[in-house]
Design an enzyme around this catalytic site. Sequence first.
Site, mmCIF file in Angstrom:
data_model
loop_
_atom_site.group_PDB
_atom_site.id
_atom_site.type_symbol
_atom_site.label_atom_id
_atom_site.label_comp_id
_atom_site.label_asym_id
_atom_site.label_seq_id
_atom_site.Cartn_x
_atom_site.Cartn_y
_atom_site.Cartn_z
ATOM 1 N N HIS A 97 -13.997 3.754 0.806
ATOM 2 C CA HIS A 97 -14.546 2.545 0.906
ATOM 3 C C HIS A 97 -15.594 2.187 -0.015
ATOM 4 C CE1 HIS A 97 -11.414 1.237 3.817
ATOM 5 N NE2 HIS A 97 -11.692 2.362 4.508
ATOM 6 N N ASP A 151 -14.527 6.292 7.675
ATOM 7 C CA ASP A 151 -13.046 6.093 7.931
ATOM 8 C C ASP A 151 -12.205 6.137 6.741
ATOM 9 O OD1 ASP A 151 -14.446 3.775 7.176
ATOM 10 O OD2 ASP A 151 -12.540 2.595 7.650
ATOM 11 N N GLU A 152 -11.035 6.583 6.827
ATOM 12 C CA GLU A 152 -9.801 6.377 5.942
ATOM 13 C C GLU A 152 -10.367 7.101 4.882
ATOM 14 O OE1 GLU A 152 -7.144 2.568 7.042
ATOM 15 O OE2 GLU A 152 -9.108 1.927 5.977
ATOM 16 N N VAL A 153 -10.817 8.355 4.649
ATOM 17 C CA VAL A 153 -11.402 8.929 3.449
ATOM 18 C C VAL A 153 -10.153 9.786 2.885
ATOM 19 C CG1 VAL A 153 -12.827 10.754 2.591
ATOM 20 C CG2 VAL A 153 -13.547 8.944 4.618
#
Lengths: 528, 528
Positions: free
Chosen positions: B268, B321-323
Amino acid sequence: MNIWVVLLSVLFVLVEGVVSKKAGGGGGVNIWPMPVSVSYGHQSVFMSKDFKLKTEGSNYKDASCILKDGFSRFLDVVSLAHVIEGDFSKFNASTILQGLNVVISSQDDELQYGVDESYKLLVPSPQNPALAHLEAKTVYGALHGLQTFSQLCQFNFSSRVIEVSKTPWTITDQPRFSFRGLLIDTSRHYQPLPTLKKVIDSMAYAKLNVFHWHIVDTQSFPLEIPSYPKLWDGAYSIQERYTVADAAEIICSETRINVLAELDVPGHALSWGRGYPSLWPSKDCQQPLDVSNEFSFKVIDGILSDFSKIFKFKFVHLGGDEVDTSCWKLTPHVSKWLEKRGMNETQAYEYFVLRAQKIALSHGYEIVNWEETFNNFGDKLNPKTVVHNWLGGGVAQKVVAAGLRCIVSNQDKWYLDHLDALWPDFYMNEPLTNITDPKQQKLVIGGEVCMWGETVDTSDIEQTIWPRAAAAAERLWTPYDNLAKDPVKVIGRLTNFRCLLNRRGVAAAPLIGLGRSAPVEPGSCYAQ
Amino acid sequence: MNIWVVLLSVLFVLVEGVVSKKAGGGGGVNIWPMPVSVSYGHQSVFMSKDFKLKTEGSNYKDASCILKDGFSRFLDVVSLAHVIEGDFSKFNASTILQGLNVVISSQDDELQYGVDESYKLLVPSPQNPALAHLEAKTVYGALHGLQTFSQLCQFNFSSRVIEVSKTPWTITDQPRFSFRGLLIDTSRHYQPLPTLKKVIDSMAYAKLNVFHWHIVDTQSFPLEIPSYPKLWDGAYSIQERYTVADAAEIICSETRINVLAELDVPGHALSWGRGYPSLWPSKDCQQPLDVSNEFSFKVIDGILSDFSKIFKFKFVHLGGDEVDTSCWKLTPHVSKWLEKRGMNETQAYEYFVLRAQKIALSHGYEIVNWEETFNNFGDKLNPKTVVHNWLGGGVAQKVVAAGLRCIVSNQDKWYLDHLDALWPDFYMNEPLTNITDPKQQKLVIGGEVCMWGETVDTSDIEQTIWPRAAAAAERLWTPYDNLAKDPVKVIGRLTNFRCLLNRRGVAAAPLIGLGRSAPVEPGSCYAQ
């Protein structure tokens, strides 16, 4: 219609780069609505932290603080979006604008239909470059000038102060139409005072000048009427009511705007009978109001008498639309009354409307009526009637040919509750279509966008109104020759205006999509 | 889920009469969120036009005007909806409330996590019936007391003044959880300052106390970072940026609220590379941040150093998150770096997160990380980590069993961008589900509703947040035993709160329908 949704999405992709660059205050004139004439240069000036209002050479005394309050709102809106923290000691003194000199020639500040709204704005003043210069015939022209000036002001992220770029600006301006309205309906949903006041504030940003208050209707009767206090029983609930003082507060809200109050008779009046059941022809026929009952007209007289104490606008709106008279005939005592007078229902409808008109005239009002009154008995309407078009196009043409005045609101283009009417539809709706005689053209006094309240409350009113109302506002303000012939040409400028509204805390929706659509994906305000 | 939509519509029809009657201030306690204990009587008092703040017996000096400003906001919100014009000479003097005496025992007013938020409110004071009485340990408890007091105040249409009915009131109150947050995402859409300030004001109405500012993300980098000024190049446009002074203005907004700033690394973060392309592993791999480049950590250090000067909250949020590490491996120099260190991508992700944690600790912060960090290497996280749940239920249970603290935001119930998560889902989401050990229960410090910004800008943010965030706010504030076990039981009170928000100008959506739905038909606010 929906081809616009597709088309606009594509166009945004194509012009995104351009629009985004412009966002910073780059090329082009980003004023909405576009003034009569604009010229600009390539200098910049910066607003002093202590930016002052001056009135040297002005005849206007401002006893009611209309100008002073307007200037204070101007300072507020230009400094809302960012903290101003620039160090003025570092500026070249010649680039600092110390204040605005406002010169108003008329001492009169009665707000009324037809007041001169023209202004001339010079930034900076050629005579005194430390000041901006605004001149106007009336304080109302000056207020418009302040709105235009506010749109020239932008926060500069390098200097951390408000910049006016592209000086010197010379702007002369005046509206094309004298009546530029927005209808709000407080019967289908009650709109709390803060909601109404915020909408009125935002109207001024687009130079709209008439708040058409559709106060009561079938569903509820929210306004206090001292002459007939039980009408208030028709409110949705105890809290969902306006006192007379609340109404006065709306009218005298800081943003001075004309208020056109509406009493929609004889249809759309069911809620009146909750407090006074005798206004209903019967329990099974709760509207239109009982044409056979003198009490109906007594109540209208009482309401308009109360109205005349607070609503000082030249016009009152008497409705007269969608009158379904079928249950009159089915109600024995009304049917008998019709028979006795040898009237059919259409004639009774005419009788009602004309009698209501006379009552309004007796209270000093000129009248606005929805177009059905004209369509049914146009030749009988009082010559002081303004016919309010809504059913479709082509009506204004007939109205002005008959010598009456007209306000344009054709629903297919200018009804905000029609979510499939998109901003290009609003922009392209020309009130003078097929009207070529200059005398007849003058009878079209303007137009109005209508925010009917069936699905609109505080939660969605702003985004249903904006930015579409702004598209109509330019049509009503800007000289015909300055209007874009293709709405695609104004995408950048209208986008800029919607982002300006957002920066001022107004919930204007994206340009892409149907009315009040949420943004479809992440992105810059300037590309949606 | 959608069964709620149907069910609620039916329920509204059934309870409409009841709800509408209550709207006027009739039966029941209409306070949201429900306090710890409430008792009331059947008298009424009326607020004097000159209602005063007193602080007799208080230890608190109010040098920063926190109490004074809070009281002034209290007076504003209770008088927004109607013009107060009552004639006090006609009142029985014993029914007039002349002011509020606020007694605060602590002189300290540092706003920080865990500050005492309890208060006790008596209207009127048994000692001095001409005053209301509010006592609190800290000024922040007193501010909550003012919010409760404001909900007891209602415009009385007979006397035209503000009435507090059902006196005497005795209310004692304190929050169940110390962390009650709302996330706002300013990267997917830029939210102008007035928008953010209005949302923060409205948070206080529901006693939420943490504004989680998800400042930057893949799409844009709107905040000025003095240490690395080119990060600002990642903003959507020139205007869509916040200066450091703007951020300070948000933090010090009149409604004092904790601000949890987030820096979501290493995923992100694409927008960071617009100004500093070397933060991108390559042109084809623009996130996660380059784990092999020391510059990545230097920039994080610079940002957190700048953060620490303005964001004084105990915690900073480091994301995590969401790496999706797949393109690290595809980038030759990163792949080589991994190989050299004998790391696979998951280990590199861990390395990145733990190194960022150390940097944050060095700037005096404790850390919040999204749950993937715990799910992947929970045993390696610094013990000062608070794990932020989002993927689903059951996570808090594991986190606290591992001895770490947890914030609950499971997306199926508490993500506001999930429009099909309805207010009963928000209301019924219990943070302590399956956590019975009191020691472990204490590790759940609270929860947060998340307003991700993909489809949210100024035009729709308020109605997407409210009233659903309020449902969660009661879950987080009110003692478990006082919470309704069936959300149907709170329809009337929550409807009342949403209408209160509307009266205060907050665009809270109807309770019926999906998130941010428009009202479906005409009707009273109290029946929608």
